[in-house]
Write a protein that holds these residues in place. Structure first.
Motif, PDB file in Angstrom:
ATOM      1  N   GLN A 169     -67.219 -44.594 -47.478  1.00 10.30           N
ATOM      2  CA  GLN A 169     -67.897 -45.733 -46.854  1.00 10.30           C
ATOM      3  C   GLN A 169     -67.277 -46.089 -45.506  1.00 10.30           C
ATOM      4  OE1 GLN A 169     -68.177 -49.039 -49.589  1.00 10.30           O
ATOM      5  NE2 GLN A 169     -69.165 -47.796 -51.174  1.00 10.30           N
ATOM      6  N   ALA A 170     -65.958 -45.813 -45.380  1.00 11.49           N
ATOM      7  CA  ALA A 170     -65.282 -46.095 -44.111  1.00 11.49           C
ATOM      8  C   ALA A 170     -65.411 -44.929 -43.132  1.00 11.49           C
ATOM      9  CB  ALA A 170     -63.810 -46.395 -44.365  1.00 11.49           C
ATOM     10  N   GLY A 171     -65.991 -43.821 -43.593  1.00  7.85           N
ATOM     11  CA  GLY A 171     -66.117 -42.644 -42.743  1.00  7.85           C
ATOM     12  C   GLY A 171     -64.792 -41.966 -42.466  1.00  7.85           C
ATOM     13  N   VAL A 172     -63.874 -42.040 -43.443  1.00 11.12           N
ATOM     14  CA  VAL A 172     -62.514 -41.515 -43.272  1.00 11.12           C
ATOM     15  C   VAL A 172     -62.314 -40.269 -44.127  1.00 11.12           C
ATOM     16  CG1 VAL A 172     -60.087 -41.993 -43.792  1.00 11.12           C
ATOM     17  CG2 VAL A 172     -61.475 -43.711 -42.649  1.00 11.12           C
ATOM     18  N   LYS A 173     -61.658 -39.268 -43.557  1.00 15.88           N
ATOM     19  CA  LYS A 173     -61.272 -38.070 -44.304  1.00 15.88           C
ATOM     20  C   LYS A 173     -59.780 -38.106 -44.589  1.00 15.88           C
ATOM     21  CE  LYS A 173     -64.906 -35.079 -42.430  1.00 15.88           C
ATOM     22  NZ  LYS A 173     -65.208 -33.829 -41.685  1.00 15.88           N
ATOM     23  N   PRO A 174     -59.314 -37.437 -45.645  1.00 14.93           N
ATOM     24  CA  PRO A 174     -57.880 -37.428 -45.945  1.00 14.93           C
ATOM     25  C   PRO A 174     -57.058 -36.973 -44.737  1.00 14.93           C
ATOM     26  CG  PRO A 174     -59.104 -36.530 -47.793  1.00 14.93           C
ATOM     27  CD  PRO A 174     -60.097 -36.737 -46.679  1.00 14.93           C
ATOM     28  N   PRO A 175     -56.061 -37.746 -44.335  1.00 14.54           N
ATOM     29  CA  PRO A 175     -55.289 -37.455 -43.129  1.00 14.54           C
ATOM     30  C   PRO A 175     -54.247 -36.365 -43.335  1.00 14.54           C
ATOM     31  CG  PRO A 175     -54.462 -39.433 -44.184  1.00 14.54           C
ATOM     32  CD  PRO A 175     -55.656 -39.015 -44.968  1.00 14.54           C
ATOM     33  N   LYS A 176     -53.804 -35.791 -42.225  1.00 14.42           N
ATOM     34  CA  LYS A 176     -52.809 -34.719 -42.264  1.00 14.42           C
ATOM     35  C   LYS A 176     -51.433 -35.184 -41.805  1.00 14.42           C
ATOM     36  CE  LYS A 176     -55.822 -31.511 -43.463  1.00 14.42           C
ATOM     37  NZ  LYS A 176     -55.799 -30.918 -44.812  1.00 14.42           N
ATOM     38  N   THR A 177     -51.363 -36.306 -41.082  1.00 14.75           N
ATOM     39  CA  THR A 177     -50.084 -36.821 -40.608  1.00 14.75           C
ATOM     40  C   THR A 177     -49.947 -38.287 -40.984  1.00 14.75           C
ATOM     41  OG1 THR A 177     -50.866 -37.631 -38.448  1.00 14.75           O
ATOM     42  CG2 THR A 177     -50.267 -35.284 -38.598  1.00 14.75           C
ATOM     43  N   TYR A 178     -48.726 -38.777 -40.933  1.00 13.29           N
ATOM     44  CA  TYR A 178     -48.451 -40.174 -41.277  1.00 13.29           C
ATOM     45  C   TYR A 178     -49.170 -41.122 -40.321  1.00 13.29           C
ATOM     46  CZ  TYR A 178     -45.653 -44.308 -42.540  1.00 13.29           C
ATOM     47  OH  TYR A 178     -45.231 -45.549 -42.953  1.00 13.29           O
ATOM     48  N   ASP A 179     -49.126 -40.818 -39.029  1.00 14.06           N
ATOM     49  CA  ASP A 179     -49.814 -41.679 -38.052  1.00 14.06           C
ATOM     50  C   ASP A 179     -51.317 -41.692 -38.295  1.00 14.06           C
ATOM     51  OD1 ASP A 179     -47.481 -42.456 -36.832  1.00 14.06           O
ATOM     52  OD2 ASP A 179     -47.605 -40.980 -35.210  1.00 14.06           O
ATOM     53  N   GLU A 180     -51.876 -40.525 -38.645  1.00 10.94           N
ATOM     54  CA  GLU A 180     -53.298 -40.462 -38.974  1.00 10.94           C
ATOM     55  C   GLU A 180     -53.600 -41.301 -40.215  1.00 10.94           C
ATOM     56  OE1 GLU A 180     -54.585 -36.464 -39.472  1.00 10.94           O
ATOM     57  OE2 GLU A 180     -54.236 -35.884 -37.386  1.00 10.94           O
ATOM     58  N   MET A 181     -52.669 -41.325 -41.160  1.00  8.49           N
ATOM     59  CA  MET A 181     -52.874 -42.098 -42.384  1.00  8.49           C
ATOM     60  C   MET A 181     -52.920 -43.589 -42.082  1.00  8.49           C
ATOM     61  SD  MET A 181     -50.794 -41.932 -46.007  1.00  8.49           S
ATOM     62  CE  MET A 181     -49.258 -42.653 -45.420  1.00  8.49           C
ATOM     63  N   LEU A 182     -52.027 -44.058 -41.209  1.00  8.48           N
ATOM     64  CA  LEU A 182     -52.053 -45.474 -40.849  1.00  8.48           C
ATOM     65  C   LEU A 182     -53.328 -45.818 -40.065  1.00  8.48           C
ATOM     66  CD1 LEU A 182     -48.354 -46.317 -39.898  1.00  8.48           C
ATOM     67  CD2 LEU A 182     -49.455 -46.228 -42.139  1.00  8.48           C
ATOM     68  N   LYS A 183     -53.744 -44.893 -39.197  1.00  4.90           N
ATOM     69  CA  LYS A 183     -54.981 -45.094 -38.439  1.00  4.90           C
ATOM     70  C   LYS A 183     -56.182 -45.141 -39.379  1.00  4.90           C
ATOM     71  CE  LYS A 183     -57.679 -43.141 -34.598  1.00  4.90           C
ATOM     72  NZ  LYS A 183     -57.774 -42.015 -33.623  1.00  4.90           N
TER      73      LYS A 183
END
Length: 441
Positions: free
Chosen positions: A166-180
């Motif tokens: 629903q948020a249009g988010v895919k599983p992140p690959k880096t920590y910064d991407e995860m926070l974003k």
């Protein structure tokens, strides 16, 4: 929970239990040889497990009873295993077997002279069927005392597929991407993370994954052995990285105050319960068991995970943990207790809990079909394939006074840091003072 290709395994296990003699296609199994030789005896087992974990371990104990005739009694110790078991020994009421959740506690028990070395049968099984790292962590000064029956893959971030979609988010690959990605989830109406800060061990796990990826395995090993001080710049840097999450009220469900009043099961409920408050929760593979057992989620469909992402260009971490079965010398039935350990070392015993869910085994001989879903199978394969490159939970390697005691040491200091993450350097100094005292003791 989905179960594929398990019919043969299940019927095999049922037949073995019914006949009480052999595993399918194999020779005689230990643990009394299946001839009910332990009838009339009772094995007392102490461990931290409650709720669904205790219920599922009881299925394993019941299978042992069906095979050997021995009755079992499980005692839940709470988090302070060392204190509870020590008081029972002093009171003349020692359990026969303890499921020890920390390497540091196993080391402590062995050095106090409380433990019996594993039998030749158990030792040969571990040598043949487990990666050497599990033998290393079960040994003290070259003597093998502990059998790792249940392992944990502590580098998994669990999420609601609906929330991320629903948020249009895919599983992140880096920590910064995860926070974003967390901010994007938050913008869609849910908090990014549920944090179980009431349980200090969840916070040590957060730190360890960040530190292993950011600082690297050599420094991780040095810090775990306290050959590197907690005041080292690498520790301060990792705390600062963790603090980015802790101080961001948009990322944590209910903010820092509510996180400190949320225990681990409640953090899972905030993502997978009937009234979701967050899209993600970091913890080990056992999150899947809670999501399934408590909230009826289908693993892989309603609940999934992505690997804990790499930090600052480092390698994605693989942190593990585990519960080691040990036999106490002062137990009233230590001989039957050792037979239980010989049984727990077999893939047959592991298959009982694997079928129930919320479980990983470090036993290489366990058929992957024993696991009830593809996600758990993949997690188990990741842990087995990691072999000796996996790093054991750092706080579990520390003396219990520092790494494994509620309201003290690392658990309390990281809770204080969650409450106020503004001074990583000051927190590092407090951690060093507590560690120095515990390791000297």
């Amino acid at each position: 929970m989905m179960r594929r290709r398990t019919t043969l395994l299940t019927s095999c296990t049922a037949l073995a239990l019914a006949l009480g003699a052999t595993a399918c296609g194999g020779g005689p199994v230990s643990a009394g040889g299946g001839d009910k030789a332990l009838s009339g005896q009772t094995v007392t087992v102490a461990g931290v497990w409650t709720g669904s974990e205790q219920k599922n371990f009881q299925k394993v104990l019941d299978a042992f009873t069906a095979k050997t005739g021995a009755k079992t009694q499980f005692i839940s110790t709470g988090d302070n295993v060392s204190t509870v078991v020590g008081s029972k020994i002093e009171g003349g009421n020692a359990p026969d077997v303890v499921m020890v959740p920390q390497v540091g506690v196993l080391d402590q028990f062995a050095k106090k002279g409380w433990l019996k070395p594993l039998s030749p049968t158990a030792q040969s099984t571990i040598t043949a069927d487990y990666a050497p790292v599990w033998k290393k962590y079960g040994s003290v000064d070259g003597t093998l005392y502990g059998l790792y029956f249940k392992a944990a893959h502590k580098s998994t971030v669990w999420y609601s597929p609906d929330a991320l979609s629903q948020a249009g988010v895919k599983p992140p690959k880096t920590y910064d991407e995860m926070l974003k990605a967390g901010h994007t989830v938050s913008d869609s109406g849910l908090a990014a993370f549920a944090v179980g800060g009431e349980d200090g061990w969840t916070l040590t796990d957060w730190f360890e994954n960040i530190y292993l990826s950011q600082a690297g395995p050599e420094k991780y090993d040095a810090l775990a052995a306290h050959k590197l001080k907690w005041t080292d710049a690498s520790v301060v840097k990792a705390l600062g990285t963790l603090g980015k999450l802790f101080k961001d009220k948009q990322l944590i469900a209910g903010g820092q105050k509510e996180a400190l009043n949320t225990d681990f099961p409640s953090s899972v409920e905030k993502v997978f319960g009937p009234k979701p408050e967050a899209g993600m929760v970091y913890e080990g593979d056992f999150v899947g068991g809670v999501a399934h057992d408590q909230f009826g989620k289908t693993i892989g469909k309603d609940a999934n995970f992505f690997p804990f992402p790499a930090v600052d260009g480092g390698t994605a971490p693989v942190v593990s943990g585990g519960d080691a079965a040990v036999v106490l010398k002062d137990g009233k039935n230590a001989t039957a207790g050792m037979k239980l350990l010989e049984y727990l070392a077999t893939p047959e015993a592991a298959a009982v809990w694997a079928k129930a869910g919320g479980f990983l085994s470090p036993n290489k001989k366990l058929d992957p079909a024993s696991y009830g879903d593809d996600v758990t199978r993949a997690t188990a394969k990741s842990l087995i394939d990691a072999g000796d490159s996996v790093r054991f939970d750092m706080s579990d390697q520390a003396p219990a006074a520092f790494g494994g005691t509620k309201g003290a040491g690392e658990w309390k200091l990281l809770q204080d840091f969650l409450r106020d993450p503004s001074d990583p350097k000051g927190t590092a100094a407090k951690l060093e003072a507590a560690a120095a005292k515990a390791y000297q003791g």
